[in-house]
Design a protein around this motif. Structure first.
Motif, PDB file in Angstrom:
ATOM      1  N   TYR A  38       0.829  -1.193   0.000  1.00 47.79           N
ATOM      2  CA  TYR A  38       0.000   0.000   0.000  1.00 47.79           C
ATOM      3  C   TYR A  38       0.872   1.254   0.000  1.00 47.79           C
ATOM      4  O   TYR A  38       2.037   1.242   0.399  1.00 47.79           O
ATOM      5  N   GLY A  39       0.275   2.335  -0.480  1.00 50.39           N
ATOM      6  CA  GLY A  39       0.904   3.645  -0.417  1.00 50.39           C
ATOM      7  C   GLY A  39      -0.076   4.622   0.194  1.00 50.39           C
ATOM      8  O   GLY A  39      -1.288   4.497   0.002  1.00 50.39           O
ATOM      9  N   MET A  40       0.423   5.604   0.938  1.00 47.02           N
ATOM     10  CA  MET A  40      -0.484   6.527   1.608  1.00 47.02           C
ATOM     11  C   MET A  40       0.118   7.924   1.724  1.00 47.02           C
ATOM     12  O   MET A  40       1.334   8.101   1.781  1.00 47.02           O
ATOM     13  N   GLY A  61      -5.888  11.015   6.044  1.00 50.86           N
ATOM     14  CA  GLY A  61      -5.073  10.684   4.886  1.00 50.86           C
ATOM     15  C   GLY A  61      -5.824   9.878   3.851  1.00 50.86           C
ATOM     16  O   GLY A  61      -7.010   9.551   4.006  1.00 50.86           O
ATOM     17  N   VAL A  62      -5.116   9.571   2.782  1.00 56.90           N
ATOM     18  CA  VAL A  62      -5.630   8.756   1.678  1.00 56.90           C
ATOM     19  C   VAL A  62      -4.696   7.564   1.501  1.00 56.90           C
ATOM     20  O   VAL A  62      -3.457   7.722   1.523  1.00 56.90           O
ATOM     21  N   VAL A  63      -5.258   6.365   1.323  1.00 59.21           N
ATOM     22  CA  VAL A  63      -4.446   5.160   1.175  1.00 59.21           C
ATOM     23  C   VAL A  63      -4.940   4.340  -0.011  1.00 59.21           C
ATOM     24  O   VAL A  63      -6.141   4.180  -0.225  1.00 59.21           O
ATOM     25  N   TYR A  93       4.770   6.613  19.619  1.00 56.84           N
ATOM     26  CA  TYR A  93       3.355   6.995  19.673  1.00 56.84           C
ATOM     27  C   TYR A  93       2.477   5.763  19.492  1.00 56.84           C
ATOM     28  O   TYR A  93       2.893   4.731  18.951  1.00 56.84           O
ATOM     29  N   PHE A  94       1.244   5.898  19.950  1.00 55.41           N
ATOM     30  CA  PHE A  94       0.211   4.886  19.777  1.00 55.41           C
ATOM     31  C   PHE A  94      -0.952   5.531  19.031  1.00 55.41           C
ATOM     32  O   PHE A  94      -1.224   6.718  19.195  1.00 55.41           O
ATOM     33  N   PHE A  95      -1.646   4.750  18.218  1.00 53.19           N
ATOM     34  CA  PHE A  95      -2.726   5.329  17.434  1.00 53.19           C
ATOM     35  C   PHE A  95      -3.891   4.361  17.301  1.00 53.19           C
ATOM     36  O   PHE A  95      -3.744   3.140  17.444  1.00 53.19           O
ATOM     37  N   ALA A  96      -5.050   4.923  17.010  1.00 53.26           N
ATOM     38  CA  ALA A  96      -6.253   4.141  16.718  1.00 53.26           C
ATOM     39  C   ALA A  96      -7.102   4.969  15.761  1.00 53.26           C
ATOM     40  O   ALA A  96      -7.048   6.203  15.764  1.00 53.26           O
ATOM     41  N   GLY A  97      -7.894   4.269  14.933  1.00 56.24           N
ATOM     42  CA  GLY A  97      -8.710   5.022  13.985  1.00 56.24           C
ATOM     43  C   GLY A  97      -9.544   4.143  13.095  1.00 56.24           C
ATOM     44  O   GLY A  97      -9.676   2.930  13.313  1.00 56.24           O
ATOM     45  N   ALA A  98     -10.113   4.764  12.071  1.00 54.51           N
ATOM     46  CA  ALA A  98     -11.016   4.084  11.147  1.00 54.51           C
ATOM     47  C   ALA A  98     -10.653   4.438   9.711  1.00 54.51           C
ATOM     48  O   ALA A  98     -10.124   5.526   9.437  1.00 54.51           O
ATOM     49  N   THR A  99     -10.958   3.509   8.792  1.00 61.82           N
ATOM     50  CA  THR A  99     -10.678   3.701   7.371  1.00 61.82           C
ATOM     51  C   THR A  99     -11.872   3.250   6.543  1.00 61.82           C
ATOM     52  O   THR A  99     -12.049   2.045   6.306  1.00 61.82           O
ATOM     53  N   PRO A 100     -12.741   4.157   6.085  1.00 60.78           N
ATOM     54  CA  PRO A 100     -13.735   3.790   5.068  1.00 60.78           C
ATOM     55  C   PRO A 100     -12.996   3.451   3.782  1.00 60.78           C
ATOM     56  O   PRO A 100     -12.085   4.169   3.358  1.00 60.78           O
ATOM     57  N   GLU A 101     -13.383   2.334   3.149  1.00 61.34           N
ATOM     58  CA  GLU A 101     -12.597   1.821   2.034  1.00 61.34           C
ATOM     59  C   GLU A 101     -13.496   1.354   0.900  1.00 61.34           C
ATOM     60  O   GLU A 101     -14.541   0.736   1.127  1.00 61.34           O
ATOM     61  N   LEU A 102     -13.081   1.630  -0.337  1.00 61.92           N
ATOM     62  CA  LEU A 102     -13.817   1.230  -1.522  1.00 61.92           C
ATOM     63  C   LEU A 102     -12.995   0.227  -2.315  1.00 61.92           C
ATOM     64  O   LEU A 102     -11.828   0.490  -2.644  1.00 61.92           O
TER      65      LEU A 102
END
Length: 202
Positions: free
Chosen positions: A39-41, A56-58, A109-118
């Motif tokens: 993947y690229g982002m 961002g965009v991935v 760092y620590f992270f959490a999140g969501a990614t709507p994906e098509l």
């Protein structure tokens, strides 16, 4: 303090796993299919002291191959190979918490999140050969006239990383798809998997 913004550009490797559960009456059978992905982002990190938000965009590409007996033109079984490939585009939104160490040279760092994906494309390419039918080659579109998958998913996940001298970001995490992407109601299919990556900060 004021918010600081940094652009991030990079990519990495993803070990994607597609889990499926096939139900028949009161019984069910689980199956797991691994994919190899890259993947690229492009992201924008907006830093507020120890906290940051990173939209961002991935773009992702994944593939797998399988050897066995497949239906030539969906009629005759013949030995051969099947290669499945997928292209996806998503919008990421992560919230992170980090802190400076080593006089600011490192920022774990620590992270959490969501990614709507098509799911842009999902195809299976077959090549088979036997003495009766010769060599045959055909493609099945998982999003075509008789679709196998729904194209939309929402993945949630978490992970950790480190920024090095505010120039290089190394990270890794896990994501899981909340949407059952199978069209067939008797099958439940979810995507997920681990990933690692590298980004440059500008």
């Amino acid at each position: 303090s004021y918010a600081q913004s940094s652009f991030l550009l990079g990519g990495g490797y993803a070990g994607i796993n597609v889990s499926s559960v096939v139900s028949s009456g009161e019984s069910s059978v689980s199956h797991s299919t691994p994919y190899m992905g890259f993947y690229g982002m492009f992201s924008d990190r907006i830093l507020f002291d120890n906290f940051a938000v990173t939209p961002g965009v991935v773009y992702g590409y994944s593939t797998r191959s399988e050897e066995g007996s497949f239906g030539v033109s969906n009629v005759t079984l013949a030995s051969g190979t099947m290669r499945e490939s997928e292209h996806r585009l998503g919008l990421t939104f992560d919230v992170e918490y980090g802190f400076d160490v080593a006089f600011g040279a490192l920022r774990p760092y620590f992270f959490a999140g969501a990614t709507p994906e098509l799911l842009l494309s999902s195809k299976r390419h077959y090549v088979t050969s036997d003495v009766l039918t010769g060599e045959n080659e055909w493609v099945e579109d998982n999003l075509g006239d008789s679709p196998v998958y729904r194209p939309f998913d929402v993945l949630v996940g978490a992970g950790a990383g480190v920024d090095i001298i505010n120039m290089v970001r190394l990270f890794g995490g896990y994501r899981y798809g909340l949407v059952d992407i199978a069209i067939d109601d008797a099958v439940a299919v979810h995507r997920g998997g681990w990933y690692v990556g590298l980004q440059l900060l500008f």
